[in-house]
Design an enzyme around this catalytic site. Structure first.
Site, short mmCIF file in Angstrom:
data_model
loop_
_atom_site.label_atom_id
_atom_site.label_comp_id
_atom_site.label_asym_id
_atom_site.label_seq_id
_atom_site.Cartn_x
_atom_site.Cartn_y
_atom_site.Cartn_z
N LYS A 170 0.87 -1.18 0.00
CA LYS A 170 0.00 0.00 0.00
C LYS A 170 0.91 1.23 0.00
CE LYS A 170 -1.57 2.98 2.64
NZ LYS A 170 -1.48 4.17 1.79
N GLY A 201 -4.94 3.53 -1.42
CA GLY A 201 -5.96 4.17 -0.60
C GLY A 201 -5.31 4.85 0.59
N GLY A 203 -4.27 5.66 4.63
CA GLY A 203 -3.70 4.87 5.71
C GLY A 203 -4.77 4.40 6.67
N GLY A 205 -7.87 4.09 6.13
CA GLY A 205 -8.85 3.23 5.47
C GLY A 205 -8.25 1.87 5.17
N VAL A 206 -7.83 1.71 3.92
CA VAL A 206 -7.32 0.41 3.50
C VAL A 206 -6.07 -0.02 4.30
CG1 VAL A 206 -5.82 1.18 1.60
CG2 VAL A 206 -7.05 -0.95 1.39
N GLY A 207 -5.26 0.97 4.70
CA GLY A 207 -4.02 0.67 5.42
C GLY A 207 -4.28 -0.08 6.72
N GLU A 245 10.29 2.08 10.05
CA GLU A 245 11.30 3.07 9.67
C GLU A 245 10.62 4.42 9.77
OE1 GLU A 245 14.39 2.49 8.91
OE2 GLU A 245 14.29 0.32 8.81
N CYS A 279 14.02 11.68 5.56
CA CYS A 279 13.96 11.22 6.96
C CYS A 279 15.30 11.38 7.64
CB CYS A 279 13.48 9.78 7.02
SG CYS A 279 14.45 8.69 5.99
N GLU A 379 10.10 16.94 14.14
CA GLU A 379 10.46 16.76 12.73
C GLU A 379 9.60 17.71 11.89
OE1 GLU A 379 9.18 13.17 10.58
OE2 GLU A 379 11.25 12.99 9.90
P1 NAD Z 1 2.75 9.02 6.96
O1 NAD Z 1 3.05 8.39 8.26
O2 NAD Z 1 1.71 10.05 6.91
O3 NAD Z 1 2.34 7.92 5.89
C1 NAD Z 1 3.19 6.84 5.57
C2 NAD Z 1 2.34 5.70 5.06
O4 NAD Z 1 1.58 5.17 6.16
C3 NAD Z 1 1.31 6.10 3.99
O5 NAD Z 1 1.19 5.08 3.04
C4 NAD Z 1 0.04 6.25 4.81
O6 NAD Z 1 -1.13 6.07 4.05
C5 NAD Z 1 0.21 5.13 5.81
N1 NAD Z 1 -0.53 5.27 7.05
C6 NAD Z 1 -0.73 6.38 7.79
N2 NAD Z 1 -1.48 6.09 8.88
C7 NAD Z 1 -1.77 4.76 8.83
C8 NAD Z 1 -2.51 3.88 9.65
N3 NAD Z 1 -3.12 4.31 10.76
N4 NAD Z 1 -2.61 2.59 9.29
C9 NAD Z 1 -2.00 2.14 8.16
N5 NAD Z 1 -1.29 2.94 7.33
C10 NAD Z 1 -1.16 4.24 7.67
O7 NAD Z 1 4.15 9.57 6.43
P2 NAD Z 1 4.43 10.41 5.11
O8 NAD Z 1 3.94 11.79 5.36
O9 NAD Z 1 3.97 9.66 3.91
O10 NAD Z 1 6.03 10.38 5.07
C11 NAD Z 1 6.81 11.20 5.83
C12 NAD Z 1 7.26 10.54 7.11
O11 NAD Z 1 7.95 9.33 6.81
C13 NAD Z 1 8.24 11.38 7.87
O12 NAD Z 1 7.95 11.32 9.24
C14 NAD Z 1 9.58 10.73 7.59
O13 NAD Z 1 10.57 10.94 8.53
C15 NAD Z 1 9.19 9.31 7.52
N6 NAD Z 1 10.19 8.56 6.74
C16 NAD Z 1 11.01 7.66 7.38
C17 NAD Z 1 12.00 6.99 6.69
C18 NAD Z 1 12.90 6.00 7.34
O14 NAD Z 1 13.44 5.15 6.65
N7 NAD Z 1 13.09 6.03 8.64
C19 NAD Z 1 12.14 7.22 5.33
C20 NAD Z 1 11.30 8.14 4.71
C21 NAD Z 1 10.32 8.80 5.43
#
Ligand code: NAD
Length: 473
Positions: A170, A201, A203, A205-207, A245, A279, A379
């Site tokens: 996803k 979709g 996070g 929802g489908v996540g 991560e 990140c 962050e």
């Molecule tokens: P996000 O947490 O908003 O979303 C990441 C993914 O998680 C998306 O696909 C989202 O739909 C899904 N998601 C969100 N809530 C969920 C839930 N409750 N259940 C299931 N899935 C869910 O992050 P973002 O805005 O897409 O990315 C930025 C963040 O990612 C920053 O905090 C960054 O530091 C982190 N990041 C970490 C690394 C690493 O390797 N440590 C690398 C890149 C980005």
């Protein structure tokens, strides 16, 4: 317009059962450039069942067979280089030349290196009277963010496939179109049906349906610490393996014997990479108090001279941020820092001149910050650097470690051995010594609230393996 209406499930493009769609926005023009289905719980369930059905057969293929598929995928991805790089530059706003390197070059290298690893990895080992065997963990759900989308997808998909797992991916709903190309690549190389599945979709929802699904054995997330916390809690009900991560607020520690010009210019690049939406961005520059004025002056000239603009202009160093939400979030942090009493050295909350359309933010530097300010602790995920002075090396290390995160750090020194000994005292999953480069063969991941588990190299492969002991007579 790129309108995707189906998910890739069980080797077929299956129309989404969820009837809603999510628009995908071009970060530079603010125009809608495509859409994807907002999959629902039924889509998630069908995808998990397809992955479960494929597991028995895929998990018994040889590492050499699996490596063969990964190498074929690498070749196909390479053939679609410009298309992918151009797509990501539009979805994310990343400069085109950089997209080519990290959205195609890096995934191709990851696929090949993980394929090679699968060939040499010791899946079985004799320990006294036991045969210890490493087996695939099962059905893996991979959930990925938007900032380096294809790189982060392949960092999970390649080792999971190499281990013998089947996958439901996803991708981020903010930059999802590149993931469809990867699905097309797997279709083109004839990866057996159900081994790789794509559903799109939100996070929540489908996540979350995927994370909670009883037929899923493991969830691997790259995303924010907030999402990691929630996913860990949801997955706990079914005792899934969870690999996270997450975010960071990483320090660059400039020691008093460092070449200040080199350290600060390296620090600016390491902070502003991908407009700060990285990140591992080094967003806290910790410098000797005696050098503070000099550091501020170099940082101001450096930040002011960076070209912000169209990702497809070769002169551009910083493209726009990914979305209006992200831009607004970053601008709010900048305004809050000013209100908290931080001193603006460069940049600020207003968009760069002439770049009112597109989600552009000026490369920004703050000084006179205190350790309790949000701009120091949280962050931001935008082009914002804070400078923190120190008097002693011990104080510098304390400042570097004063964070809930521990993803990355940098140490700059004229003496490599001294830098290494300071690096050993920093609580982070990786430390760059001077301009030491990212290495896809080395483990990558975070301490503390930056997550758990490691990606890349042997460590990344082992994330997707179970361990069984056969006690021999
Ligand atoms: P996000 O947490 O908003 O979303 C990441 C993914 O998680 C998306 O696909 C989202 O739909 C899904 N998601 C969100 N809530 C969920 C839930 N409750 N259940 C299931 N899935 C869910 O992050 P973002 O805005 O897409 O990315 C930025 C963040 O990612 C920053 O905090 C960054 O530091 C982190 N990041 C970490 C690394 C690493 O390797 N440590 C690398 C890149 C980005």
């Amino acid at each position: 317009m790129i309108e995707r209406t189906a998910h890739y499930i069980g080797g077929q493009w299956q129309p989404s059962i969820g009837t809603e769609t999510i628009p995908v926005v071009n970060a530079s023009t603010e125009q809608i450039m495509g859409s994807i289905p907002a999959g629902n719980a039924e889509d998630a369930d069908i995808a998990v069942r397809a992955a479960r059905a494929a597991f028995e057969s895929w998990s018994t293929t040889s590492p050499a067979q699996r490596a063969g598929y990964l190498k074929l995928a690498a070749e196909q991805l390479q053939l679609r280089q410009s298309e992918i790089a151009s797509l990501v530059s539009q979805e994310v706003g990343m400069p085109f030349a950089y997209s080519n390197v990290v959205q195609v070059g890096l995934p191709v290298q990851s696929l090949v290196s993980i394929a090679d690893l699968a060939l040499s990895f010791q899946f079985e080992k004799k320990v006294y009277n036991s045969l210890v065997v490493r087996e695939p963990v099962g059905v893996v759900v991979a959930i990925t963010p938007w900032n380096y989308p294809l790189h982060q997808i392949v960092a999970k998909v390649a080792p999971a496939l190499a281990a013998g797992c089947t996958i439901v991916l996803k991708p981020s709903e903010v930059a999802p179109l590149n993931a469809y190309i990867l699905a097309e690549v797997f279709e083109a190389i004839g990866l057996p049906p159900g081994v790789f599945n794509l559903v799109t979709g939100t996070g929540t929802g489908v996540g979350e349906t995927l994370v909670a699904h009883p037929e899923v054995d493991m969830v691997s997330l790259t995303g924010s610490t907030a999402a990691g916390r929630r996913i860990g809690a949801v997955a706990a009900d079914t005792i899934k393996r969870v690999s996270l991560e997450l975010g960071g607020k990483s320090p660059l520690l400039v020691l008093d014997d460092a070449d200040i010009t080199a350290a600060v210019s390296h620090g600016l690049s390491a902070c502003y990479l991908n407009s700060g939406q990285t990140c591992i961005a080094l967003t806290r520059m910790i410098v000797p108090r005696s050098k503070l004025a000099e550091v501020e002056a170099i940082a101001k000239v450096g930040a002011d001279s960076l070209v912000v603009g169209d990702p497809f202009d070769p002169a551009t160093v910083l493209g726009p941020l990914v979305s209006s939400t992200q831009r607004d979030r970053v601008v709010t942090y900048i305004e809050q820092a000013i209100a908290d009493g931080a001193r603006l050295v460069a940049g600020g909350p207003t968009p760069p001149e002439g770049l009112e359309t597109g989600f552009f933010v000026r490369p920004t530097v703050f000084s006179d910050v205190t350790p309790d300010m949000a701009i120091v602790r949280e962050e931001v995920f935008g082009p914002v650097l804070v400078i923190q002075p120190y008097d002693t090396e011990a104080e510098a290390i304390t400042l570097a470690n004063d964070s809930i995160f521990g993803l990355n750090a940098g140490v700059f020194s004229g003496d490599e051995q001294r830098a290494i000994s300071v690096a050993r005292r920093i609580r982070a999953g990786q430390v760059q010594i001077n301009d030491g480069a990212f290495n896809i063969h080395a483990p990558f991941g975070g301490y503390r609230q930056s997550g758990n588990g490691r990606e890349f190299g042997t460590w990344g492969l082992e994330e997707f393996l179970e361990t069984k002991s056969l006690q021999l007579p």
